[in-house]
Design a protein around this motif. Sequence first.
Motif, PDB file in Angstrom:
ATOM      1  N   ALA A  33       0.829  -1.208   0.000  1.00  0.00           N
ATOM      2  CA  ALA A  33       0.000   0.000   0.000  1.00  0.00           C
ATOM      3  C   ALA A  33       0.862   1.256   0.000  1.00  0.00           C
ATOM      4  CB  ALA A  33      -0.930   0.000   1.215  1.00  0.00           C
ATOM      5  N   ASP A  34       1.939   1.235   0.780  1.00  0.00           N
ATOM      6  CA  ASP A  34       2.843   2.389   0.789  1.00  0.00           C
ATOM      7  C   ASP A  34       3.521   2.545  -0.568  1.00  0.00           C
ATOM      8  OD1 ASP A  34       4.328   4.519   2.290  1.00  0.00           O
ATOM      9  OD2 ASP A  34       6.035   3.246   1.784  1.00  0.00           O
ATOM     10  N   GLY A  35       3.912   1.417  -1.176  1.00  0.00           N
ATOM     11  CA  GLY A  35       4.536   1.474  -2.497  1.00  0.00           C
ATOM     12  C   GLY A  35       3.605   1.978  -3.579  1.00  0.00           C
ATOM     13  N   GLU A  36       2.308   1.734  -3.413  1.00  0.00           N
ATOM     14  CA  GLU A  36       1.312   2.208  -4.380  1.00  0.00           C
ATOM     15  C   GLU A  36       0.935   3.666  -4.148  1.00  0.00           C
ATOM     16  OE1 GLU A  36       0.264   0.723  -6.966  1.00  0.00           O
ATOM     17  OE2 GLU A  36       1.035  -1.302  -6.647  1.00  0.00           O
ATOM     18  N   GLY A  37       1.490   4.275  -3.107  1.00  0.00           N
ATOM     19  CA  GLY A  37       1.201   5.679  -2.842  1.00  0.00           C
ATOM     20  C   GLY A  37      -0.069   5.926  -2.057  1.00  0.00           C
ATOM     21  N   PHE A  38      -0.587   4.904  -1.374  1.00  0.00           N
ATOM     22  CA  PHE A  38      -1.764   5.119  -0.545  1.00  0.00           C
ATOM     23  C   PHE A  38      -1.397   6.085   0.585  1.00  0.00           C
ATOM     24  CE2 PHE A  38      -4.178   0.833  -1.279  1.00  0.00           C
ATOM     25  CZ  PHE A  38      -4.108   1.055  -2.647  1.00  0.00           C
ATOM     26  N   PRO A  39      -2.261   7.017   0.935  1.00  0.00           N
ATOM     27  CA  PRO A  39      -1.987   7.890   2.086  1.00  0.00           C
ATOM     28  C   PRO A  39      -1.868   7.072   3.371  1.00  0.00           C
ATOM     29  CG  PRO A  39      -3.849   8.701   0.784  1.00  0.00           C
ATOM     30  CD  PRO A  39      -3.541   7.331   0.280  1.00  0.00           C
ATOM     31  N   LEU A  40      -1.104   7.604   4.324  1.00  0.00           N
ATOM     32  CA  LEU A  40      -0.951   6.901   5.602  1.00  0.00           C
ATOM     33  C   LEU A  40      -2.301   6.661   6.270  1.00  0.00           C
ATOM     34  CD1 LEU A  40       2.204   8.592   7.188  1.00  0.00           C
ATOM     35  CD2 LEU A  40       1.946   6.176   6.548  1.00  0.00           C
ATOM     36  N   GLU A  41      -3.180   7.642   6.170  1.00  0.00           N
ATOM     37  CA  GLU A  41      -4.495   7.491   6.779  1.00  0.00           C
ATOM     38  C   GLU A  41      -5.255   6.310   6.164  1.00  0.00           C
ATOM     39  OE1 GLU A  41      -2.998  11.578   7.219  1.00  0.00           O
ATOM     40  OE2 GLU A  41      -3.253  10.231   5.498  1.00  0.00           O
ATOM     41  N   ALA A  42      -5.089   6.107   4.857  1.00  0.00           N
ATOM     42  CA  ALA A  42      -5.754   4.988   4.183  1.00  0.00           C
ATOM     43  C   ALA A  42      -5.159   3.659   4.622  1.00  0.00           C
ATOM     44  CB  ALA A  42      -5.634   5.147   2.671  1.00  0.00           C
ATOM     45  N   ILE A  43      -3.832   3.612   4.808  1.00  0.00           N
ATOM     46  CA  ILE A  43      -3.181   2.376   5.249  1.00  0.00           C
ATOM     47  C   ILE A  43      -3.669   2.001   6.644  1.00  0.00           C
ATOM     48  CG2 ILE A  43      -0.966   1.292   5.794  1.00  0.00           C
ATOM     49  CD1 ILE A  43       0.305   3.098   3.668  1.00  0.00           C
ATOM     50  N   GLY A  44      -3.786   2.998   7.520  1.00  0.00           N
ATOM     51  CA  GLY A  44      -4.332   2.726   8.844  1.00  0.00           C
ATOM     52  C   GLY A  44      -5.767   2.257   8.779  1.00  0.00           C
ATOM     53  N   GLY A 215      -2.222  -2.304  17.691  1.00  0.00           N
ATOM     54  CA  GLY A 215      -2.922  -2.247  16.404  1.00  0.00           C
ATOM     55  C   GLY A 215      -2.226  -1.299  15.447  1.00  0.00           C
ATOM     56  N   SER A 216      -1.767  -0.167  15.973  1.00  0.00           N
ATOM     57  CA  SER A 216      -1.007   0.788  15.155  1.00  0.00           C
ATOM     58  C   SER A 216       0.325   0.199  14.723  1.00  0.00           C
ATOM     59  CB  SER A 216      -0.776   2.081  15.948  1.00  0.00           C
ATOM     60  OG  SER A 216      -1.994   2.648  16.362  1.00  0.00           O
ATOM     61  N   PHE A 217       0.954  -0.539  15.632  1.00  0.00           N
ATOM     62  CA  PHE A 217       2.251  -1.154  15.312  1.00  0.00           C
ATOM     63  C   PHE A 217       2.116  -2.127  14.145  1.00  0.00           C
ATOM     64  CE2 PHE A 217       5.287  -4.629  15.734  1.00  0.00           C
ATOM     65  CZ  PHE A 217       6.490  -3.937  15.812  1.00  0.00           C
ATOM     66  N   TRP A 218       1.154  -3.070  14.231  1.00  0.00           N
ATOM     67  CA  TRP A 218       1.004  -4.060  13.160  1.00  0.00           C
ATOM     68  C   TRP A 218       0.633  -3.391  11.840  1.00  0.00           C
ATOM     69  CZ3 TRP A 218       3.359  -8.102  14.518  1.00  0.00           C
ATOM     70  CH2 TRP A 218       3.279  -8.626  15.808  1.00  0.00           C
ATOM     71  N   ALA A 219      -0.113  -2.307  11.906  1.00  0.00           N
ATOM     72  CA  ALA A 219      -0.547  -1.636  10.680  1.00  0.00           C
ATOM     73  C   ALA A 219       0.557  -0.821  10.034  1.00  0.00           C
ATOM     74  CB  ALA A 219      -1.747  -0.735  10.978  1.00  0.00           C
ATOM     75  N   LEU A 220       1.360  -0.116  10.835  1.00  0.00           N
ATOM     76  CA  LEU A 220       2.213   0.942  10.294  1.00  0.00           C
ATOM     77  C   LEU A 220       3.711   0.750  10.525  1.00  0.00           C
ATOM     78  CD1 LEU A 220      -0.109   3.858  11.425  1.00  0.00           C
ATOM     79  CD2 LEU A 220       0.226   3.062   9.075  1.00  0.00           C
ATOM     80  N   GLY A 336     -10.053  -1.144  20.380  1.00  0.00           N
ATOM     81  CA  GLY A 336      -8.835  -0.340  20.368  1.00  0.00           C
ATOM     82  C   GLY A 336      -8.043  -0.520  19.092  1.00  0.00           C
ATOM     83  N   SER A 337      -8.033  -1.756  18.564  1.00  0.00           N
ATOM     84  CA  SER A 337      -7.281  -2.041  17.344  1.00  0.00           C
ATOM     85  C   SER A 337      -7.922  -1.431  16.104  1.00  0.00           C
ATOM     86  CB  SER A 337      -7.150  -3.565  17.157  1.00  0.00           C
ATOM     87  OG  SER A 337      -6.418  -4.136  18.222  1.00  0.00           O
ATOM     88  N   ILE A 338      -9.201  -1.128  16.172  1.00  0.00           N
ATOM     89  CA  ILE A 338      -9.866  -0.423  15.078  1.00  0.00           C
ATOM     90  C   ILE A 338      -9.546   1.073  15.147  1.00  0.00           C
ATOM     91  CG2 ILE A 338     -12.113   0.257  14.152  1.00  0.00           C
ATOM     92  CD1 ILE A 338     -13.177  -2.483  15.045  1.00  0.00           C
ATOM     93  N   ILE A 339      -9.547   1.620  16.363  1.00  0.00           N
ATOM     94  CA  ILE A 339      -9.338   3.060  16.537  1.00  0.00           C
ATOM     95  C   ILE A 339      -7.879   3.454  16.345  1.00  0.00           C
ATOM     96  CG2 ILE A 339      -9.511   4.978  18.182  1.00  0.00           C
ATOM     97  CD1 ILE A 339     -11.900   3.511  19.430  1.00  0.00           C
ATOM     98  N   GLY A 340      -6.955   2.687  16.934  1.00  0.00           N
ATOM     99  CA  GLY A 340      -5.528   3.036  16.905  1.00  0.00           C
ATOM    100  C   GLY A 340      -4.966   3.255  15.508  1.00  0.00           C
ATOM    101  N   PRO A 341      -5.137   2.286  14.596  1.00  0.00           N
ATOM    102  CA  PRO A 341      -4.592   2.480  13.244  1.00  0.00           C
ATOM    103  C   PRO A 341      -5.232   3.632  12.481  1.00  0.00           C
ATOM    104  CG  PRO A 341      -5.018   0.165  13.662  1.00  0.00           C
ATOM    105  CD  PRO A 341      -5.647   0.928  14.790  1.00  0.00           C
ATOM    106  N   SER A 342      -6.384   4.103  12.943  1.00  0.00           N
ATOM    107  CA  SER A 342      -7.013   5.263  12.301  1.00  0.00           C
ATOM    108  C   SER A 342      -6.457   6.584  12.821  1.00  0.00           C
ATOM    109  CB  SER A 342      -8.534   5.224  12.533  1.00  0.00           C
ATOM    110  OG  SER A 342      -9.097   4.060  11.971  1.00  0.00           O
ATOM    111  N   LEU A 343      -5.904   6.587  14.049  1.00  0.00           N
ATOM    112  CA  LEU A 343      -5.379   7.808  14.647  1.00  0.00           C
ATOM    113  C   LEU A 343      -3.884   7.996  14.382  1.00  0.00           C
ATOM    114  CD1 LEU A 343      -7.129   7.778  18.156  1.00  0.00           C
ATOM    115  CD2 LEU A 343      -7.782   9.078  16.125  1.00  0.00           C
ATOM    116  N   ALA A 344      -3.111   6.932  14.493  1.00  0.00           N
ATOM    117  CA  ALA A 344      -1.651   7.043  14.380  1.00  0.00           C
ATOM    118  C   ALA A 344      -1.182   7.655  13.052  1.00  0.00           C
ATOM    119  CB  ALA A 344      -1.004   5.672  14.584  1.00  0.00           C
TER     120      ALA A 344
END
Length: 423
Positions: A33-44, A215-220, A336-344
């Motif tokens: 996703a990062d390689g495709e240029g997805f925004p960080l917010e989208a990856i989270g 959740g943020s760690f595994w995502a980002l 928490g795992s749903i919220i965290g990757p959306s905020l980080a």
Amino acid sequence: MRTVLGSVGTLLLSAAILLAGGGLLATLVAVRADGEGFPLEAIGLLTSGYYAGFMAGCLATPFLVKRVGHVRVFAALSALTAAAVLFHVIAINVPVWFVLRILTGFAFAGLYMLIESWINEQTPNEQRGQVLSIYRMVDLGAVTAGQFMLTLADPQGFVLFSVVAICVCLAIFPISLSTSKAPMAVTTTSLNIKKLLKTVPLAGVGCFAVGLANGSFWALAPVFVRQLGHPVVVISLFMSIAIATGALLQWPVGFLSDKFGRRKLIIAMSALAAGAGYFLWHYSPQSVMLMLVGGALYGGFGMQLYGLSAAHANDHAEPHEFVSISGGLLLIYGIGSIIGPSLAPFVMSAFEPSAMFAFTGVVHAMLMLYALYRRVQHDGPEKPKRFVSMPRPRSMMAILRADPRVKRPKKPKKTKGAELDNL
């Protein structure tokens, strides 16, 4: 023990193959996703979608099993997973991937639950702790192997997604040929979150904080390493070190919590995890070695908090309440795992990639302060029961029933002509 391993050996092999594929997919999606240029917010958001689907899968799987049986559900969810994984390289855009991550989370939740319940069913009460320890080793080894599989091909191609799909399909093979009888249907358990938070608020807050941070760690974390300019092999090494240290410190931390009390260890681990976040935030951009050291510190300290929180809750529970309480804690962790990757991602976008660990550091520091508050306010001394280490939070109920402190219900006698779940 040899007889037991013979009966669950094929199930452990299926689990290892599935866990390796799942471990690879989690990191691969973030890197691609990062390689495709997805925004960080989208990856989270993609990871939030995965956890939302995962929670739905945990709740829905028991009903599916009651309807058509274990083997059929396992085959159906495997097909859904393989199709969703391969579709990632057919349609590369955020909305489609968000739906695919929901479907993948739903399917993986059911697959993990089915395998774990099957392993538990084949294990006698007196050997459940030993088998659970073996399962932990399989879990660690397979997920670590999945991280290193990231180096097999270019993440921007289709090969690695195909490898994940192959792993999911291969996981069907051992379990389909197993002579082990299918287990009883995984039962649902009533969850009283309000009562849980009133009885053991520190456990609930702890699991929510772990969901936010981990959740943020595994995502980002893979994106964080990639955006620092490191190759794929460093991404896999960073993730593997964090996973390994998190698993290796489970036993000594559990021993210390049995001796000194859960609250003291929650306070200590939260403070150390906050320090690890500060270390990664400030020093990881300077060198690969410092980044890897920071990853080891984060895994070693931050990944102990779920087990400590669950143990603290079970210290205040009767044996018949373990599954209900643990199910509630997993639900809170999932939120928490749903919220965290959306905020980080917003923190990373506003500052720098390593600022993600400033976010986790703040979460852990707030947990430490709350634990200190609870220790001062609580009147009675802690009476910890024996600490039981568990794999990473994954399925809703199945692996919790392998806890040697929980007495399983007796199997009902089979009636003549009962339909067998082996078709």
